[in-house]
Design a protein around this motif. Structure first.
Motif, PDB file in Angstrom:
ATOM      1  N   GLN A  65       6.429  -8.749  44.299  1.00  0.00           N
ATOM      2  CA  GLN A  65       5.040  -9.103  43.721  1.00  0.00           C
ATOM      3  C   GLN A  65       5.326 -10.144  44.197  1.00  0.00           C
ATOM      4  O   GLN A  65       3.969 -10.898  44.394  1.00  0.00           O
ATOM      5  N   ILE A  66       6.001 -10.849  44.208  1.00  0.00           N
ATOM      6  CA  ILE A  66       5.788 -12.490  43.805  1.00  0.00           C
ATOM      7  C   ILE A  66       5.897 -12.771  45.700  1.00  0.00           C
ATOM      8  O   ILE A  66       5.489 -13.766  45.846  1.00  0.00           O
ATOM      9  N   ARG A  67       6.786 -11.892  46.452  1.00  0.00           N
ATOM     10  CA  ARG A  67       6.436 -11.698  47.725  1.00  0.00           C
ATOM     11  C   ARG A  67       5.222 -11.660  48.039  1.00  0.00           C
ATOM     12  O   ARG A  67       4.722 -12.379  48.852  1.00  0.00           O
ATOM     13  N   ARG A  68       4.721 -10.894  47.517  1.00  0.00           N
ATOM     14  CA  ARG A  68       2.899 -10.131  47.925  1.00  0.00           C
ATOM     15  C   ARG A  68       2.518 -11.661  47.401  1.00  0.00           C
ATOM     16  O   ARG A  68       1.054 -12.329  47.896  1.00  0.00           O
ATOM     17  N   GLY A  73      -0.468 -16.942  49.345  1.00  0.00           N
ATOM     18  CA  GLY A  73      -1.010 -18.814  48.870  1.00  0.00           C
ATOM     19  C   GLY A  73      -0.640 -18.699  47.800  1.00  0.00           C
ATOM     20  O   GLY A  73      -1.039 -20.181  47.554  1.00  0.00           O
ATOM     21  N   ARG A  74      -0.065 -17.817  46.777  1.00  0.00           N
ATOM     22  CA  ARG A  74      -0.155 -18.443  45.845  1.00  0.00           C
ATOM     23  C   ARG A  74       1.464 -18.092  45.104  1.00  0.00           C
ATOM     24  O   ARG A  74       2.687 -17.856  45.579  1.00  0.00           O
ATOM     25  N   SER A  75       1.426 -19.402  44.423  1.00  0.00           N
ATOM     26  CA  SER A  75       2.896 -19.667  43.830  1.00  0.00           C
ATOM     27  C   SER A  75       3.827 -17.775  42.332  1.00  0.00           C
ATOM     28  O   SER A  75       2.374 -17.492  42.503  1.00  0.00           O
ATOM     29  N   GLY A  76       4.368 -17.663  43.179  1.00  0.00           N
ATOM     30  CA  GLY A  76       5.289 -16.476  41.882  1.00  0.00           C
ATOM     31  C   GLY A  76       4.488 -17.134  40.566  1.00  0.00           C
ATOM     32  O   GLY A  76       4.565 -15.550  40.284  1.00  0.00           O
ATOM     33  N   TRP A  77       4.488 -17.532  40.150  1.00  0.00           N
ATOM     34  CA  TRP A  77       3.998 -17.368  38.262  1.00  0.00           C
ATOM     35  C   TRP A  77       2.804 -16.917  38.156  1.00  0.00           C
ATOM     36  O   TRP A  77       2.333 -16.797  37.489  1.00  0.00           O
ATOM     37  N   TRP A  78       2.038 -16.577  39.307  1.00  0.00           N
ATOM     38  CA  TRP A  78       0.730 -15.944  39.340  1.00  0.00           C
ATOM     39  C   TRP A  78       0.826 -14.142  38.607  1.00  0.00           C
ATOM     40  O   TRP A  78       0.389 -13.722  38.078  1.00  0.00           O
ATOM     41  N   SER A  89      -5.105  -8.550  34.567  1.00  0.00           N
ATOM     42  CA  SER A  89      -4.237  -7.604  34.923  1.00  0.00           C
ATOM     43  C   SER A  89      -5.579  -7.290  35.996  1.00  0.00           C
ATOM     44  O   SER A  89      -4.551  -6.462  37.853  1.00  0.00           O
ATOM     45  N   LEU A  90      -6.755  -7.072  36.303  1.00  0.00           N
ATOM     46  CA  LEU A  90      -7.582  -7.236  37.292  1.00  0.00           C
ATOM     47  C   LEU A  90      -7.569  -8.219  38.325  1.00  0.00           C
ATOM     48  O   LEU A  90      -7.381  -8.348  39.160  1.00  0.00           O
ATOM     49  N   ILE A  91      -7.277  -9.525  37.684  1.00  0.00           N
ATOM     50  CA  ILE A  91      -6.959 -10.815  38.843  1.00  0.00           C
ATOM     51  C   ILE A  91      -5.925 -10.112  39.670  1.00  0.00           C
ATOM     52  O   ILE A  91      -5.999 -10.480  41.162  1.00  0.00           O
ATOM     53  N   LEU A  92      -4.972 -10.022  39.535  1.00  0.00           N
ATOM     54  CA  LEU A  92      -3.559 -10.003  39.560  1.00  0.00           C
ATOM     55  C   LEU A  92      -3.517  -8.489  40.197  1.00  0.00           C
ATOM     56  O   LEU A  92      -3.226  -8.651  41.685  1.00  0.00           O
ATOM     57  N   LEU A  93      -4.546  -7.699  39.947  1.00  0.00           N
ATOM     58  CA  LEU A  93      -4.874  -6.549  41.304  1.00  0.00           C
ATOM     59  C   LEU A  93      -5.960  -7.200  42.619  1.00  0.00           C
ATOM     60  O   LEU A  93      -5.079  -6.731  43.635  1.00  0.00           O
ATOM     61  N   TYR A  94      -6.391  -7.975  42.384  1.00  0.00           N
ATOM     62  CA  TYR A  94      -7.602  -8.435  43.385  1.00  0.00           C
ATOM     63  C   TYR A  94      -6.285  -9.648  43.932  1.00  0.00           C
ATOM     64  O   TYR A  94      -6.373  -9.430  45.486  1.00  0.00           O
ATOM     65  N   PHE A  95      -5.585  -9.810  43.416  1.00  0.00           N
ATOM     66  CA  PHE A  95      -4.692 -10.750  44.325  1.00  0.00           C
ATOM     67  C   PHE A  95      -3.574  -9.888  45.058  1.00  0.00           C
ATOM     68  O   PHE A  95      -2.760  -9.743  46.586  1.00  0.00           O
ATOM     69  N   PHE A  96      -3.562  -8.493  44.847  1.00  0.00           N
ATOM     70  CA  PHE A  96      -2.368  -7.495  45.390  1.00  0.00           C
ATOM     71  C   PHE A  96      -3.285  -7.516  46.785  1.00  0.00           C
ATOM     72  O   PHE A  96      -2.640  -6.595  47.774  1.00  0.00           O
ATOM     73  N   VAL A  97      -4.354  -6.888  46.353  1.00  0.00           N
ATOM     74  CA  VAL A  97      -5.004  -6.014  47.577  1.00  0.00           C
ATOM     75  C   VAL A  97      -5.572  -7.305  48.550  1.00  0.00           C
ATOM     76  O   VAL A  97      -6.392  -7.133  49.706  1.00  0.00           O
ATOM     77  N   LYS A  98      -5.705  -8.564  47.718  1.00  0.00           N
ATOM     78  CA  LYS A  98      -6.733  -9.905  48.982  1.00  0.00           C
ATOM     79  C   LYS A  98      -5.662  -9.708  50.452  1.00  0.00           C
ATOM     80  O   LYS A  98      -4.639  -9.649  50.243  1.00  0.00           O
TER      81      LYS A  98
END
Length: 116
Positions: A65-68, A73-78, A89-98
């Motif tokens: 998840q952190i590598r994703r 271009g986001r820090s792993g702290w996200w 959770s919705l923001i993280l899901l968006y990041f994972f599908v981006k």
């Protein structure tokens, strides 16, 4: 299956980047194996195997998840954003599908170009 094994080979690798396919194939196989483990636990009348499986896969799941996040271009702290109820959770899901794109970023070369 190779995507699942690839994540396990990088058990605690938190640097670098991971493609969407790597994360989502890992999630798919993780769900399937979790179901199998839970069925065995039901047959044994325990929950030991399920807990053990979850503990063993906690670090590789966090790592992929952190590598994703690094891929976009986001820090792993996200990874902590789900601490905000619902919207996190919705923001993280968006990041994972981006899409991570094909350009290099501060976390390394694009895995799309490396694996091509």
């Amino acid at each position: 299956m190779s995507w699942y094994l690839e994540v396990l080979k990088k058990y605690a690798v938190f640097n670098g980047r991971a493609r969407r396919k790597e994360l989502w194939m890992f999630v798919l196989f993780n769900i399937l194996f979790s179901i199998v483990v839970q069925v065995f636990d039901l047959m044994l009348g325990s929950f030991f195997l399920t807990v053990l499986y979850m503990l063993v896969l906690f670090i590789p799941t966090l790592a992929v998840q952190i590598r994703r996040l690094h891929d976009i271009g986001r820090s792993g702290w996200w990874i902590l954003i789900p601490l905000l109820p619902i919207i996190g959770s919705l923001i993280l899901l968006y990041f994972f599908v981006k899409d991570g794109g094909e350009d290099a970023n501060c976390y390394g070369e694009s895995p799309k170009l490396v694996n091509a």
